[in-house]
Scaffold this motif. Structure first.
Motif, PDB file in Angstrom:
ATOM      1  N   GLU A 140     -13.627   1.679   7.505  1.00 15.42           N
ATOM      2  CA  GLU A 140     -12.798   0.757   6.733  1.00 15.42           C
ATOM      3  C   GLU A 140     -11.334   1.158   6.919  1.00 15.42           C
ATOM      4  N   TRP A 183       0.829  -1.206   0.000  1.00 17.20           N
ATOM      5  CA  TRP A 183       0.000   0.000   0.000  1.00 17.20           C
ATOM      6  C   TRP A 183       0.868   1.263   0.000  1.00 17.20           C
ATOM      7  N   ASN A 239       1.246   4.198  -2.996  1.00 14.73           N
ATOM      8  CA  ASN A 239       0.902   5.594  -2.690  1.00 14.73           C
ATOM      9  C   ASN A 239       2.117   6.512  -2.627  1.00 14.73           C
ATOM     10  N   ASN A 283      -7.431   1.615   6.797  1.00 18.21           N
ATOM     11  CA  ASN A 283      -6.453   1.358   5.747  1.00 18.21           C
ATOM     12  C   ASN A 283      -5.385   0.370   6.247  1.00 18.21           C
TER      13      ASN A 283
END
Length: 390
Positions: free
Chosen positions: A108, A33, A37, A110
């Protein structure tokens, strides 16, 4: 009685924390992730257990190929760093705690939130149970370090106005206090482990003197061989100069929840005794190096505290206060280190002089940038001077 929602939240945290078998998966998801990003994480670095094959040992960074000196280990861009908002005081981490709480509490979460939720709750002494902190304070006897055991919880209530009865908020606060670099909580960088002898990483630049919009970059401090564990220093890093003179083994124990390996630094403020404790690899024995010449008065004080520790151990051999096992075990780890440090100091046989009691309140200041007058930024208490003033 706690609200049902609060209990449910606590059970959610406990459920995630107990899923230790999934931590490696969470780490893999987090790194993927971060890279997606905009973060750079060197492909020559992996996250592994510090003791191979022992799932109970901490995670740490390991080189899986040779790394050149000054080669970048990681670069985390600013948009991935948790930090105070524009409306938060810049001289505190209250805003970072709030931002972390909101991230952990999201509908939710991360991958970084899921990883942080997997960390054990209340693992640093300043966040221990009331019974655990009470026993620790009994051990410290209003004299021995670390000091101000309750200060962080008091600060969270009075300064940050935080709800410490909310387990998610308390978990967020502990994570920031134990994993953030001042007011910046930096993913992946917060996995770096501490060792002052095996230190082999450093900051590429100081985000507190330069623009944080450069993000966080860590580079190799020297050439690193395949298979080496990677370490930074929590109190002697190249941007940690405020910590050099006062933040030692006791403070690392209080803030980070472990007893550091050698070399260790011990500062007994009320006795005006300060020394490093290390291992002589040639002789295989411990070596005490006093950083300020000790006095008979100070050594006598330490000798009395050693007697206190002996009496403490005789009366506290059983966990009669129903203290969580992790707290009980870590307390005795610190007891052993503290008892050993005191024993080595009082039996060192070095010449004693009274000069330290004629010095000012900054008697302990030498190498770092912290000033004694900045009393809210360090935990060294003022001690009685020869002329009787505090």
């Amino acid at each position: 009685m706690k609200p049902i929602g609060m209990i449910a939240t606590f059970l959610l945290v406990a459920k995630v924390v107990q899923a230790s078998e999934d931590v490696e998966v969470l780490v893999t998801d987090l790194i993927e992730w971060l890279r997606e990003n905009g973060a750079y994480i060197n492909e020559k670095v992996a996250v592994k257990r510090t003791i191979e094959g022992d799932s109970s040992s901490p995670l740490g960074l390991v080189a899986i190929a040779d790394i050149n000196s000054d080669e970048t280990i990681c670069h985390i861009p600013p948009h991935l760093i948790l930090q105070p908002g524009e409306d938060s005081p810049k001289d505190t981490d209250c805003g970072t705690i709030r931002a972390t709480f909101e991230m952990l509490n999201a509908a939710e979460p991360n991958p970084y939130a899921r990883y942080l939720l997997s960390q054990a709750p209340r693992y640093t002494p300043e966040f221990w149970s009331e019974a655990g902190r009470s026993l620790l304070k009994e051990l410290l006897h209003d004299f021995l370090p670390p000091v101000y055991v309750d200060a962080t919880l008091t600060e969270l209530k009075s300064y940050c106005h935080g709800d410490i009865d909310n387990p998610i908020y308390l978990h967020a606060a502990m994570l920031v206090k134990s994993r953030a670099d001042y007011s910046y909580l930096v993913p992946f960088y917060d996995m770096t482990n501490h060792h002052n002898r095996k230190l082999n990483m450093k900051h590429a630049f100081n985000p507190y003197k330069e623009q944080i919009n450069e993000g966080y970059a860590i580079v190799a401090a020297r050439a690193i061989e395949d298979g080496e564990h990677l370490y930074i220093s929590y109190n002697r890093c190249n941007i940690c100069t405020d910590y050099y003179d006062w933040f030692g083994t006791p403070e690392i124990f209080l803030s980070f929840g472990f007893v550091e390996q050698y070399p260790q630094r011990w500062l007994f403020d009320l006795a005006r005794v300060k020394f490093d404790l290390d291992i002589d690899n040639t002789a295989g024995s411990e070596v005490v190096t006093f950083l300020v010449p000790p006095s008979k008065k100070g050594i006598d004080m330490l000798r009395r505290e050693l007697e206190h520790l002996d009496a403490f151990s005789e009366h506290r051999t059983m966990n009669t206060r129903v203290i969580p096992e992790n707290e009980w075990s870590l307390l005795w780890d610190y007891y052993d280190a503290l008892h050993n440090a005191l024993s080595r100091a009082v039996s060192s046989g070095v010449p004693l002089a009274d000069d330290v009691w004629s010095l000012g309140h900054d008697w302990w200041v030498k190498d770092g940038t912290m000033k004694e007058s900045s009393v809210e930024e360090h935990s060294v208490r003022r001690s009685q001077q020869a002329h009787g003033e505090l």
